[in-house]
Design an enzyme around this catalytic site. Structure first.
Site, PDB file in Angstrom:
ATOM      1  N   ARG A  49      20.503 -48.512   4.704  1.00 49.09           N
ATOM      2  CA  ARG A  49      21.259 -48.957   3.520  1.00 49.09           C
ATOM      3  C   ARG A  49      20.367 -49.750   2.571  1.00 49.09           C
ATOM      4  NH1 ARG A  49      23.805 -53.474   3.704  1.00 49.09           N
ATOM      5  NH2 ARG A  49      24.668 -53.227   5.790  1.00 49.09           N
ATOM      6  N   TYR A 101      31.878 -41.615 -21.424  1.00 53.36           N
ATOM      7  CA  TYR A 101      32.466 -40.861 -20.314  1.00 53.36           C
ATOM      8  C   TYR A 101      33.733 -41.577 -19.863  1.00 53.36           C
ATOM      9  CZ  TYR A 101      32.885 -38.935 -15.609  1.00 53.36           C
ATOM     10  OH  TYR A 101      33.345 -38.335 -14.472  1.00 53.36           O
ATOM     11  N   ASP A 173      23.397 -44.183 -21.449  1.00 52.54           N
ATOM     12  CA  ASP A 173      23.792 -43.157 -20.484  1.00 52.54           C
ATOM     13  C   ASP A 173      23.145 -41.860 -20.962  1.00 52.54           C
ATOM     14  OD1 ASP A 173      24.982 -41.121 -19.021  1.00 52.54           O
ATOM     15  OD2 ASP A 173      26.901 -42.151 -18.847  1.00 52.54           O
ATOM     16  N   LYS A 197      24.621 -34.149 -12.423  1.00 50.12           N
ATOM     17  CA  LYS A 197      24.607 -33.154 -13.494  1.00 50.12           C
ATOM     18  C   LYS A 197      23.233 -32.483 -13.561  1.00 50.12           C
ATOM     19  CE  LYS A 197      28.665 -34.993 -13.998  1.00 50.12           C
ATOM     20  NZ  LYS A 197      28.966 -36.050 -14.944  1.00 50.12           N
TER      21      LYS A 197
END
Ligand SMILES: *Cc1c(COP(=O)(O)O)cnc(C)c1O
Length: 373
Positions: A49, A101, A173, A197
């Protein structure tokens, strides 16, 4: 050696595996790593982690590609945005983009306002409104361009300049135009990608990343949130995203070339009354896009003269375009945004959004042509 972007994309984050000579980076599934006799971790890894070799390679690779100093990878683009907001403190103000978004604005509205952040949603394409919206407490100005689904263009350099004037950081972004626009060169301080994406590029992995131009105190808070919050990607996810990056510049070029041809076809079709693509000279953001983008990307949307029913009928008839959300994969997708966003949507009812893939553009045009008939 200062490498060009195609070379960086292939090599950044990659080393020949020193133990085996493997050319393709091995995937390290181990969750825990051996401690030295002295109790230290001289090989740099302790627990997955906190960090692992695949995530470290991805973060190094994406920071090199964007020209930043460091990066923090997450399990999705939204988790990356979440970490950015969590790094702020109650009372801090975010100047958000009204066209961001919808998952990003939803995070602010539904979660962070309750936790004491303040946010205003304005059109970041309107510089006078941006100047008016900035306050002494503004810590973050959000630029996102091209926007969804109208492909509106925001002037990243102008936003960065006015944000810096009040001591705020400028985030970009850059999910829709990786490689094609270089936000750090335009003055942005932080870059966010949904690597789900174009970075992944094949609709088979979810991920997100925050890249920082400077390894600042603010970025260190994001780093701490990454390993104490734990919204981290798996080693295999990291491996897939870094593999996707190797072909990213060439894919972006091909997506852009195809999209330009499809946009030109749609722009002269009698059943279409509006094509939103920054590469068209009729697009209101074309001027700025020409300055800040090398090509115009693979996303576009268009509106049917006859509204919702006509749009639904086109989406029902395409054979190569798949009816699905998301974007950035090798396969072309078509989507009716108003119905997926539901109540409160601002998307025009007759609008269809296309994610242009890597098929031959002649086939894509022929498919739209028959669906429009
Ligand atoms: C998809 C997307 C996101 C969110 O990313 P997820 O990986 O779906 O969480 C953020 N910004 C933009 C521009 C996107 O297209």
């Amino acid at each position: 050696m200062k490498m060009k972007i195609e070379t960086l994309a292939v090599h950044a984050g990659h080393t020949i595996d020193p133990t085996t000579g493997a050319v393709s980076t091995p995937i390290h599934l181990s969750t825990t790593f051996e401690r030295d006799v002295e109790g230290t971790y001289s090989r740099g890894f302790m627990y997955t982690r906190n960090n692992n070799p695949n995530r470290e390679a991805l973060e190094r690779g994406v920071s090199m590609l964007e020209g930043g100093e460091t990066a923090a990878a997450f399990g999705s683009g939204t988790a990356a945005a979440m970490a950015l907001f969590q790094a702020l403190a109650p009372g801090d103000h975010v100047l958000a983009h009204v066209d961001a978004y919808y998952g990003t604005t939803r995070l602010l509205r539904e979660i962070f306002l309750r936790w004491g952040l303040e946010a205003d949603f304005i059109d970041m394409g309107n510089l006078a409104a941006v100047k008016k919206g900035l306050r002494p407490q503004t810590k973050l100005a959000w630029s996102e361009t091209p926007s969804n689904p109208l492909l509106k263009i925001v002037d990243i350099a102008a936003i960065a300049e006015v944000a810096h004037g009040v001591g705020a950081l400028c985030v970009c972004d850059n999910t829709w135009a990786p490689v094609l626009q270089r936000p750090f060169e335009l003055g942005a301080d932080l870059i966010l990608h949904s690597t789900t994406k174009y970075f992944g590029g094949h609709c088979d992995v979810a991920g997100g990343i925050v890249v920082a131009k400077k390894d600042s105190e603010f970025f260190q808070r994001i780093r701490a949130i990454q390993y104490s919050g734990g919204a981290v990607p798996s080693p295999f996810d990291c491996w897939l995203v870094l593999r996707g990056m190797r072909t990213l510049p060439w894919r972006m070029r091909a997506h852009s070339e195809n999209a330009m041809k499809v946009a030109n076809f749609l722009a002269q079709h009698r059943k279409v009354n509006n094509v939103h693509y920054p590469g068209l000279s009729s697009h209101p953001g074309h001027e700025i896009a020409t300055h800040q983008m090398s090509m115009f990307g693979g996303m576009l949307s268009f509106e049917l003269r006859d509204g919702r029913d006509a749009a639904m009928s086109v989406a029902a008839k395409t054979k190569i375009f798949t009816r699905a959300t998301s974007l950035g994969g090798v396969e072309s997708l078509i989507e009716h945004r108003a119905s997926i966003e539901g109540a409160g949507t601002t998307s025009p009812e007759g609008l269809l959004r296309l994610s242009i893939g890597l098929e031959n553009s002649d086939d894509l045009i022929e498919d739209l042509d028959q669906a429009l008939r």
